[in-house]
Every structure is written in C-alpha cells, then in structure tokens.
Design a protein around this motif. Structure first.
Motif, short mmCIF file in Angstrom:
data_model
loop_
_atom_site.label_atom_id
_atom_site.label_comp_id
_atom_site.label_asym_id
_atom_site.label_seq_id
_atom_site.Cartn_x
_atom_site.Cartn_y
_atom_site.Cartn_z
N SER A 1 47.21 41.42 44.89
CA SER A 1 48.25 40.79 44.08
C SER A 1 48.19 39.27 44.24
O SER A 1 48.27 38.75 45.36
N PHE A 2 48.08 38.57 43.12
CA PHE A 2 48.05 37.11 43.17
C PHE A 2 49.33 36.55 43.78
O PHE A 2 49.31 35.51 44.44
N ALA A 3 50.44 37.23 43.53
CA ALA A 3 51.73 36.74 44.00
C ALA A 3 51.83 36.72 45.52
O ALA A 3 52.66 36.00 46.09
N LEU A 4 50.98 37.50 46.19
CA LEU A 4 51.03 37.58 47.66
C LEU A 4 49.99 36.69 48.33
O LEU A 4 49.96 36.61 49.56
N LEU A 5 49.15 36.05 47.53
CA LEU A 5 48.10 35.19 48.08
C LEU A 5 48.60 33.75 48.21
O LEU A 5 49.39 33.28 47.38
N THR A 6 48.12 33.06 49.21
CA THR A 6 48.38 31.62 49.29
C THR A 6 47.60 30.93 48.17
O THR A 6 46.63 31.49 47.64
N PRO A 7 48.00 29.73 47.78
CA PRO A 7 47.21 29.02 46.77
C PRO A 7 45.74 28.90 47.13
O PRO A 7 44.87 29.05 46.27
N GLU A 8 45.47 28.66 48.40
CA GLU A 8 44.07 28.52 48.84
C GLU A 8 43.32 29.85 48.68
O GLU A 8 42.17 29.88 48.21
N ALA A 9 43.96 30.95 49.07
CA ALA A 9 43.30 32.26 48.96
C ALA A 9 43.11 32.66 47.51
O ALA A 9 42.09 33.26 47.14
N LEU A 10 44.09 32.34 46.65
CA LEU A 10 43.97 32.66 45.23
C LEU A 10 42.81 31.90 44.60
O LEU A 10 41.98 32.49 43.89
N ARG A 11 42.74 30.62 44.88
CA ARG A 11 41.65 29.83 44.30
C ARG A 11 40.29 30.32 44.81
O ARG A 11 39.33 30.43 44.03
N GLU A 12 40.22 30.65 46.09
CA GLU A 12 38.96 31.15 46.65
C GLU A 12 38.57 32.47 45.98
O GLU A 12 37.40 32.70 45.66
N SER A 13 39.55 33.36 45.75
CA SER A 13 39.28 34.65 45.12
C SER A 13 38.70 34.47 43.72
O SER A 13 37.73 35.13 43.33
N PRO B 1 46.03 38.87 36.13
CA PRO B 1 46.49 39.20 37.48
C PRO B 1 46.47 40.71 37.72
O PRO B 1 46.93 41.47 36.86
N PRO B 2 45.96 41.16 38.85
CA PRO B 2 45.99 42.60 39.17
C PRO B 2 47.41 43.15 39.13
O PRO B 2 48.36 42.50 39.59
N ASN B 3 47.54 44.33 38.53
CA ASN B 3 48.84 45.00 38.38
C ASN B 3 49.82 44.20 37.52
O ASN B 3 51.00 44.54 37.45
N HIS C 1 30.00 41.33 25.02
CA HIS C 1 31.41 41.50 25.34
C HIS C 1 31.94 40.26 26.07
O HIS C 1 31.20 39.50 26.68
N TRP C 2 33.27 40.08 26.00
CA TRP C 2 33.92 38.93 26.61
C TRP C 2 34.22 39.23 28.07
O TRP C 2 34.60 40.34 28.42
N ILE C 3 34.06 38.22 28.93
CA ILE C 3 34.22 38.40 30.36
C ILE C 3 35.39 37.58 30.89
O ILE C 3 35.53 36.40 30.56
N GLY C 4 36.22 38.22 31.72
CA GLY C 4 37.32 37.53 32.38
C GLY C 4 37.37 37.89 33.85
O GLY C 4 36.58 38.71 34.34
N LEU C 5 38.31 37.28 34.56
CA LEU C 5 38.43 37.42 36.01
C LEU C 5 39.65 38.27 36.36
O LEU C 5 40.70 38.17 35.72
N HIS C 6 39.50 39.05 37.44
CA HIS C 6 40.58 39.91 37.92
C HIS C 6 40.78 39.72 39.43
O HIS C 6 41.47 40.52 40.07
N GLY C 7 40.15 38.67 39.96
CA GLY C 7 40.17 38.43 41.40
C GLY C 7 38.97 39.07 42.08
O GLY C 7 38.29 39.92 41.49
#
Length: 232
Positions: free
Chosen positions: A94-106, A140-142, A83-89
C-alpha cells in the motif's frame, strides 16, 4: 469478504474528491479501457495476450516490478504487442503505508525493471526510446492512497490512474459473476480493472474472452489509458 457492491459507491464518492486522478474517459464517448494489474505472469499474461490479439485490442497493464524481474520475456512481449504500460509498485505494498522515500524507491525500481526487460534483444535505437522516466502512469495497489500520496506522485511527475469498474475478480467469484458485474456497471468512458497476476489471473483470459464480444456488441470500443488521458 467480497466488497464488490461497495466499489460503485466508493467510485461516486472518491471521483469528485480527487479530480486529479484518472477515473474515467469522456462520458460522451463509447471508448472504454481494459486494464490489468499485478502482472506480468509467466502463464496468465500470455494466455490473456492471445485473447487480446484475437480481437486486435490494445489494453493497459500496471506492473509490479518484482513480477517484471521474474518474467522479463513476457513483459517484452506485452510491450511489443503495442499495449500501454504503467506502474503498480515494486511489491504489492500500500502506497499509503510507505514513507515518501520508500514510495519513490518502489516506483523507480519498477521503472528500471521495465526498462531492463523491454531493452532485451532490442536494437540500440529502440532501447534508447524506452526510458524509465517515460513510464509515468501509476495505479496504487488496492486503490489506496492519501492526499499526500497524490501530492508526491504529482511532484514526481507521475499520473495517478484509478478505476470506475472493479468486479473484484481477484476473489475468483466465478467467470460469469465477474462478467455480469462488468456488464451491469459499464458505461461510456469506463475504466475496467481486471488482474493477470497471481490472484485472479487464473480466470483472466476466459473472462476477457467473454467480455470483449459482449462489449463490442453494445457499441463500445477499446482504448488505452494514454488515450483516455487525452480525452480529459
């Protein structure tokens, strides 16, 4: 409150506004994609895999890094089944509420969790092929994002994957309700979102077992997210 009737409307609005995301495959093809978010789960994901194995269908899974860390053996099994694998954090934030640094770290933390899980018990030459940077499809979640989110994901060489059919199974309206919602909305190239995590995963195997033969009878065939990208 269930928002299922709104998702087809949102899809029609958002798809042309954000064409860099993957929303569907080719409208000329009967290929559709089954995707599953929020896993892996120690019970619900193996139950789902039995259904997919029965029909010899490859799906796509968008994982939370925290769930991968909790169930690495399940993650490894999903991968070994092709099966194919992707990322969801890493968490369902919510990605929209994360800082760029926190999003990249997630995202990077999730990549590393997947790499560690898939390398378990694999020989060195196989493990060397499972590199974190090769896991680059992101949902992105949600389904929440901003233009800045998309710009950052593109800058970091990720591919943003969205959806065209969202039956809101995480609200658990009933298996038959979810199945009927999918059947009403499905069309050529559809990208269907279900959940094998804590919310909605209780029903995912039963829902999928009902859906697959009905969709096959309608002449659809199943592909992975990577195959849908190749159609665009």
């Amino acid at each position: 409150m269930q928002l299922a009737p709104l998702y087809p409307i949102l899809y029609q609005i958002l798809k042309p506004s954000f064409p860099s995301c993957l929303w569907t495959g080719a409208k000329t093809s009967r290929a559709i994609a089954l995707t599953f978010d929020d896993g892996p789960h120690p019970q619900y994901t193996p139950e789902l895999l039995q259904v997919l194995d029965h029909y010899n269908i490859k799906a796509s899974f968008f994982w939370l890094g925290a769930c991968v860390d909790r169930s690495p053996a399940v993650a490894k099994t999903v991968y070994e089944r092709g099966h194919w694998i992707g990322l969801h954090g890493y968490h369902h934030h919510s990605f929209a509420l994360l800082t760029p640094e926190a999003l990249r770290e997630s995202l990077e933390k999730t990549q590393k969790a997947i790499h560690t899980a898939l390398a378990i018990a694999l020989c060195d030459d196989q493990a060397s092929q499972i590199k974190p940077e090769n896991i680059r499809d992101v949902r992105p979640p949600n389904g929440l994002f901003t233009p800045q989110t998309l710009n950052l994901l593109h800058q970091w060489n990720y591919r943003t994957v969205m959806w065209s059919v969202v039956p809101e199974d995480w609200e658990r309206p009933g298996v038959q309700v979810v199945v009927q919602r999918v059947l009403r909305q499905v069309q050529n190239g559809s990208l269907i979102v279900l959940h094998d995590g804590y919310y909605g995963g209780q029903d995912v195997a039963q829902t999928t077992a009902l859906l697959i033969p009905l969709l096959l009878q309608q002449g659809y065939h199943f592909v992975t997210i990577n195959q849908l990208w190749q159609q665009t």
